[in-house]
Design a protein around this motif. Structure first.
Motif, PDB file in Angstrom:
ATOM      1  N   TRP A  12       0.840  -1.190   0.000  1.00  0.00           N
ATOM      2  CA  TRP A  12       0.000   0.000   0.000  1.00  0.00           C
ATOM      3  C   TRP A  12       0.875   1.239   0.000  1.00  0.00           C
ATOM      4  O   TRP A  12       2.069   1.179   0.258  1.00  0.00           O
ATOM      5  CB  TRP A  12      -0.900   0.050   1.245  1.00  0.00           C
ATOM      6  CG  TRP A  12      -1.743  -1.151   1.488  1.00  0.00           C
ATOM      7  CD1 TRP A  12      -2.236  -2.019   0.548  1.00  0.00           C
ATOM      8  CD2 TRP A  12      -2.202  -1.636   2.765  1.00  0.00           C
ATOM      9  NE1 TRP A  12      -2.972  -3.014   1.160  1.00  0.00           N
ATOM     10  CE2 TRP A  12      -2.966  -2.799   2.511  1.00  0.00           C
ATOM     11  CE3 TRP A  12      -2.052  -1.198   4.071  1.00  0.00           C
ATOM     12  CZ2 TRP A  12      -3.580  -3.516   3.534  1.00  0.00           C
ATOM     13  CZ3 TRP A  12      -2.656  -1.901   5.092  1.00  0.00           C
ATOM     14  CH2 TRP A  12      -3.415  -3.060   4.825  1.00  0.00           C
ATOM     15  N   LYS A  13       0.225   2.374  -0.261  1.00  0.00           N
ATOM     16  CA  LYS A  13       0.885   3.669  -0.122  1.00  0.00           C
ATOM     17  C   LYS A  13       0.083   4.540   0.844  1.00  0.00           C
ATOM     18  O   LYS A  13      -1.155   4.508   0.828  1.00  0.00           O
ATOM     19  CB  LYS A  13       1.015   4.374  -1.474  1.00  0.00           C
ATOM     20  CG  LYS A  13       2.039   3.760  -2.409  1.00  0.00           C
ATOM     21  CD  LYS A  13       2.287   4.650  -3.610  1.00  0.00           C
ATOM     22  CE  LYS A  13       3.232   4.002  -4.611  1.00  0.00           C
ATOM     23  NZ  LYS A  13       4.502   3.588  -4.003  1.00  0.00           N
ATOM     24  N   GLU A  14       0.810   5.293   1.663  1.00  0.00           N
ATOM     25  CA  GLU A  14       0.174   6.277   2.531  1.00  0.00           C
ATOM     26  C   GLU A  14       0.595   7.670   2.081  1.00  0.00           C
ATOM     27  O   GLU A  14       1.789   7.934   1.887  1.00  0.00           O
ATOM     28  CB  GLU A  14       0.550   6.077   3.999  1.00  0.00           C
ATOM     29  CG  GLU A  14      -0.169   7.047   4.933  1.00  0.00           C
ATOM     30  CD  GLU A  14       0.235   6.859   6.393  1.00  0.00           C
ATOM     31  OE1 GLU A  14      -0.662   6.689   7.232  1.00  0.00           O
ATOM     32  OE2 GLU A  14       1.454   6.868   6.671  1.00  0.00           O
ATOM     33  N   TYR A  15      -0.393   8.522   1.884  1.00  0.00           N
ATOM     34  CA  TYR A  15      -0.162   9.900   1.452  1.00  0.00           C
ATOM     35  C   TYR A  15      -0.465  10.825   2.634  1.00  0.00           C
ATOM     36  O   TYR A  15      -1.520  10.710   3.258  1.00  0.00           O
ATOM     37  CB  TYR A  15      -1.079  10.257   0.281  1.00  0.00           C
ATOM     38  CG  TYR A  15      -0.878   9.394  -0.936  1.00  0.00           C
ATOM     39  CD1 TYR A  15      -0.082   9.816  -2.001  1.00  0.00           C
ATOM     40  CD2 TYR A  15      -1.498   8.146  -1.039  1.00  0.00           C
ATOM     41  CE1 TYR A  15       0.098   9.023  -3.123  1.00  0.00           C
ATOM     42  CE2 TYR A  15      -1.315   7.346  -2.154  1.00  0.00           C
ATOM     43  CZ  TYR A  15      -0.519   7.787  -3.190  1.00  0.00           C
ATOM     44  OH  TYR A  15      -0.342   6.992  -4.301  1.00  0.00           O
ATOM     45  N   THR A  16       0.462  11.733   2.933  1.00  0.00           N
ATOM     46  CA  THR A  16       0.234  12.707   3.992  1.00  0.00           C
ATOM     47  C   THR A  16       0.166  14.100   3.391  1.00  0.00           C
ATOM     48  O   THR A  16       1.128  14.572   2.768  1.00  0.00           O
ATOM     49  CB  THR A  16       1.325  12.642   5.072  1.00  0.00           C
ATOM     50  OG1 THR A  16       1.285  11.343   5.691  1.00  0.00           O
ATOM     51  CG2 THR A  16       1.098  13.702   6.138  1.00  0.00           C
ATOM     52  N   LEU A  17      -1.000  14.732   3.549  1.00  0.00           N
ATOM     53  CA  LEU A  17      -1.247  16.086   3.066  1.00  0.00           C
ATOM     54  C   LEU A  17      -1.014  17.049   4.219  1.00  0.00           C
ATOM     55  O   LEU A  17      -1.549  16.852   5.312  1.00  0.00           O
ATOM     56  CB  LEU A  17      -2.691  16.232   2.583  1.00  0.00           C
ATOM     57  CG  LEU A  17      -3.241  15.126   1.671  1.00  0.00           C
ATOM     58  CD1 LEU A  17      -4.719  15.356   1.393  1.00  0.00           C
ATOM     59  CD2 LEU A  17      -2.456  15.059   0.377  1.00  0.00           C
ATOM     60  N   LEU A  28      -4.489   6.178   3.283  1.00  0.00           N
ATOM     61  CA  LEU A  28      -4.014   4.999   2.558  1.00  0.00           C
ATOM     62  C   LEU A  28      -4.746   4.859   1.233  1.00  0.00           C
ATOM     63  O   LEU A  28      -5.949   5.166   1.146  1.00  0.00           O
ATOM     64  CB  LEU A  28      -4.256   3.726   3.373  1.00  0.00           C
ATOM     65  CG  LEU A  28      -3.419   3.484   4.624  1.00  0.00           C
ATOM     66  CD1 LEU A  28      -3.899   2.205   5.312  1.00  0.00           C
ATOM     67  CD2 LEU A  28      -1.944   3.387   4.291  1.00  0.00           C
ATOM     68  N   ASP A  29      -4.038   4.338   0.202  1.00  0.00           N
ATOM     69  CA  ASP A  29      -4.753   3.980  -1.021  1.00  0.00           C
ATOM     70  C   ASP A  29      -5.648   2.772  -0.761  1.00  0.00           C
ATOM     71  O   ASP A  29      -6.671   2.593  -1.434  1.00  0.00           O
ATOM     72  CB  ASP A  29      -3.795   3.730  -2.188  1.00  0.00           C
ATOM     73  CG  ASP A  29      -2.762   2.636  -1.943  1.00  0.00           C
ATOM     74  OD1 ASP A  29      -2.709   2.069  -0.827  1.00  0.00           O
ATOM     75  OD2 ASP A  29      -1.977   2.346  -2.875  1.00  0.00           O
ATOM     76  N   ILE A 111      -8.014  -1.407  -3.275  1.00  0.00           N
ATOM     77  CA  ILE A 111      -6.922  -0.441  -3.445  1.00  0.00           C
ATOM     78  C   ILE A 111      -7.356   0.550  -4.522  1.00  0.00           C
ATOM     79  O   ILE A 111      -7.591   0.178  -5.671  1.00  0.00           O
ATOM     80  CB  ILE A 111      -5.614  -1.145  -3.823  1.00  0.00           C
ATOM     81  CG1 ILE A 111      -5.159  -2.050  -2.667  1.00  0.00           C
ATOM     82  CG2 ILE A 111      -4.533  -0.116  -4.137  1.00  0.00           C
ATOM     83  CD1 ILE A 111      -3.873  -2.798  -2.923  1.00  0.00           C
ATOM     84  N   TRP A 112      -7.492   1.790  -4.126  1.00  0.00           N
ATOM     85  CA  TRP A 112      -7.942   2.845  -5.014  1.00  0.00           C
ATOM     86  C   TRP A 112      -6.768   3.379  -5.846  1.00  0.00           C
ATOM     87  O   TRP A 112      -5.629   3.409  -5.383  1.00  0.00           O
ATOM     88  CB  TRP A 112      -8.550   3.994  -4.197  1.00  0.00           C
ATOM     89  CG  TRP A 112      -9.816   3.631  -3.474  1.00  0.00           C
ATOM     90  CD1 TRP A 112      -9.948   2.782  -2.418  1.00  0.00           C
ATOM     91  CD2 TRP A 112     -11.134   4.107  -3.771  1.00  0.00           C
ATOM     92  NE1 TRP A 112     -11.265   2.691  -2.024  1.00  0.00           N
ATOM     93  CE2 TRP A 112     -12.020   3.497  -2.846  1.00  0.00           C
ATOM     94  CE3 TRP A 112     -11.645   4.986  -4.726  1.00  0.00           C
ATOM     95  CZ2 TRP A 112     -13.392   3.744  -2.847  1.00  0.00           C
ATOM     96  CZ3 TRP A 112     -13.014   5.238  -4.723  1.00  0.00           C
ATOM     97  CH2 TRP A 112     -13.883   4.618  -3.806  1.00  0.00           C
ATOM     98  N   GLU A 113      -7.078   3.806  -7.051  1.00  0.00           N
ATOM     99  CA  GLU A 113      -6.111   4.553  -7.854  1.00  0.00           C
ATOM    100  C   GLU A 113      -6.048   5.972  -7.291  1.00  0.00           C
ATOM    101  O   GLU A 113      -7.090   6.612  -7.104  1.00  0.00           O
ATOM    102  CB  GLU A 113      -6.543   4.595  -9.319  1.00  0.00           C
ATOM    103  CG  GLU A 113      -6.514   3.242 -10.012  1.00  0.00           C
ATOM    104  CD  GLU A 113      -5.097   2.769 -10.300  1.00  0.00           C
ATOM    105  OE1 GLU A 113      -4.207   3.630 -10.471  1.00  0.00           O
ATOM    106  OE2 GLU A 113      -4.884   1.543 -10.345  1.00  0.00           O
ATOM    107  N   VAL A 114      -4.838   6.453  -7.016  1.00  0.00           N
ATOM    108  CA  VAL A 114      -4.688   7.755  -6.360  1.00  0.00           C
ATOM    109  C   VAL A 114      -3.878   8.705  -7.229  1.00  0.00           C
ATOM    110  O   VAL A 114      -2.797   8.356  -7.714  1.00  0.00           O
ATOM    111  CB  VAL A 114      -4.005   7.601  -4.981  1.00  0.00           C
ATOM    112  CG1 VAL A 114      -3.829   8.970  -4.319  1.00  0.00           C
ATOM    113  CG2 VAL A 114      -4.820   6.687  -4.077  1.00  0.00           C
TER     114      VAL A 114
END
Length: 344
Positions: A12-17, A28-29, A111-114
């Motif tokens: 997975w990937k985690e994105y922090t805004l 998370l995606d 798993i979403w496309e982000v």
């Protein structure tokens, strides 16, 4: 404003805004899960104000739906079936005899496309997913886009778009548990909550709507002026007891106020407001939360968080007079919920 990305568990990937004020939101995606929201208290101390697992692998079995995107249909569908166009559709019964939160193939487990984006005013993520005809028992190929946008006004804007090639039920929401005390210091007993609603939906012992709407007047469900969440935890009202001594109820929003929900946590001074285009929301106060989950900030316990699940009502599939979840073929589903954080 910036976006950071990290790999999680090699899958997975985690994105922090992060905005210019230092507020941050981590997503998370996998499941579109909000894992952390960091906001300051009245003294400028930045802390996490949502529930999430300490160990990311625990999201694989996220039976509490911590932070997750929910779909195709948020909430419980009675008897795990519905009729549409003279046809009966059978769904997975993953909550007793009933279907809950899209079932085991729900949007919380894909798993979403982000696609991240960054502008002068905001930072965000566009999440997309295609749900195929027959998936989870639902009709129609549905294209879904959910956009998370963080602004420099400490607003977290959740925008939901969808379309289907067949008429089908859909009502999307997010299942984040909020705790404005910060870092799970306290339960939500002392959270003061106001909800722009004069009616809520009566539940039976399986937490399925009976078809009756109850006026909030004179009950612990009257949040038109703010009240403590704890008022309903020890109350003898039958509807509170049915929900495990708390709230797990759908409120019809009056849309009279500028904001539909205001939450205040006196000790920290944190305030959260919620504005939504949705016709209602489920107020859930973690009455069924186990006491042994290893969360970021400590062990879980009953009443440790509160959810505001903005959505239409799956009860409309079996009863008249409820906000519909039916999306007609070729039409656009478009809804928005905005959470704004401040302190005083």
């Amino acid at each position: 404003m910036n976006i950071e990305t990290k790999d999680v568990l090699g899958m997975w990937k985690e994105y922090t805004l992060t905005n210019d004020l230092g507020m941050s939101v981590s997503v998370l995606d996998y499941g579109g899960i909000i894992t952390k929201i960091i906001v300051p208290d009245r003294n400028g101390n930045r802390e996490n104000v949502v529930l999430g697992y300490k160990n990311y692998q625990d999201y694989n079995q996220n039976s509490n739906y911590f932070g997750a995107l929910i779909g195709r249909v948020g909430g419980r569908i009675q008897g795990a079936s519905f009729e549409l166009g003279n046809k009966t559709y059978n769904l997975a019964a993953n909550n007793g005899n009933n279907h809950l939160h899209g079932g085991p193939e729900g949007f919380h487990q894909v798993i979403w496309e982000v696609a991240p984006f960054l502008t002068e005013e905001a930072v965000g993520l566009s999440l997309t997913h295609k749900s195929m005809d027959g998936e989870g028992g639902y009709p129609g190929n549905i294209d879904v886009t959910v956009t998370y946008t963080l602004t420099n006004e400490n607003e977290l804007d959740l925008n939901y778009l969808a379309s289907s090639d067949q008429t089908s039920p859909i009502t999307l929401t997010n299942h984040t548990y909020f705790n404005l005390s910060g870092s799970l210091k306290n339960t939500v007993h002392e959270h003061r909550v106001a909800i722009d609603s004069s009616k809520f939906v009566e539940l039976d012992k399986e937490l399925i709507p009976t078809g009756n709407l109850i006026h909030v007047e004179g009950t612990p469900f009257d949040f038109r002026d703010d009240r403590l969440l704890g008022d309903g935890f020890n109350d003898d009202t039958e509807q509170n007891k049915i929900a495990g001594n708390g709230y797990d109820h759908y409120f019809i929003l009056d849309h009279i106020s500028d904001t539909q929900v205001t939450v205040q946590e006196p000790a920290s001074g944190r305030v959260m407001t919620l504005k939504t285009t949705q016709p209602g929301l489920v107020l859930y106060t973690a009455n069924g939360l186990a006491e042994d989950l290893n969360l970021a900030g400590g062990l879980s316990r009953k009443y440790l968080g509160v959810c505001f699940e903005t959505q239409a009502s799956p009860a409309s599939l079996h009863h008249e007079g409820f906000p519909s979840v039916i999306l007609q073929a070729g039409e656009k589903y478009s809804e928005q919920t905005v959470f704004t954080f401040s302190s005083k």
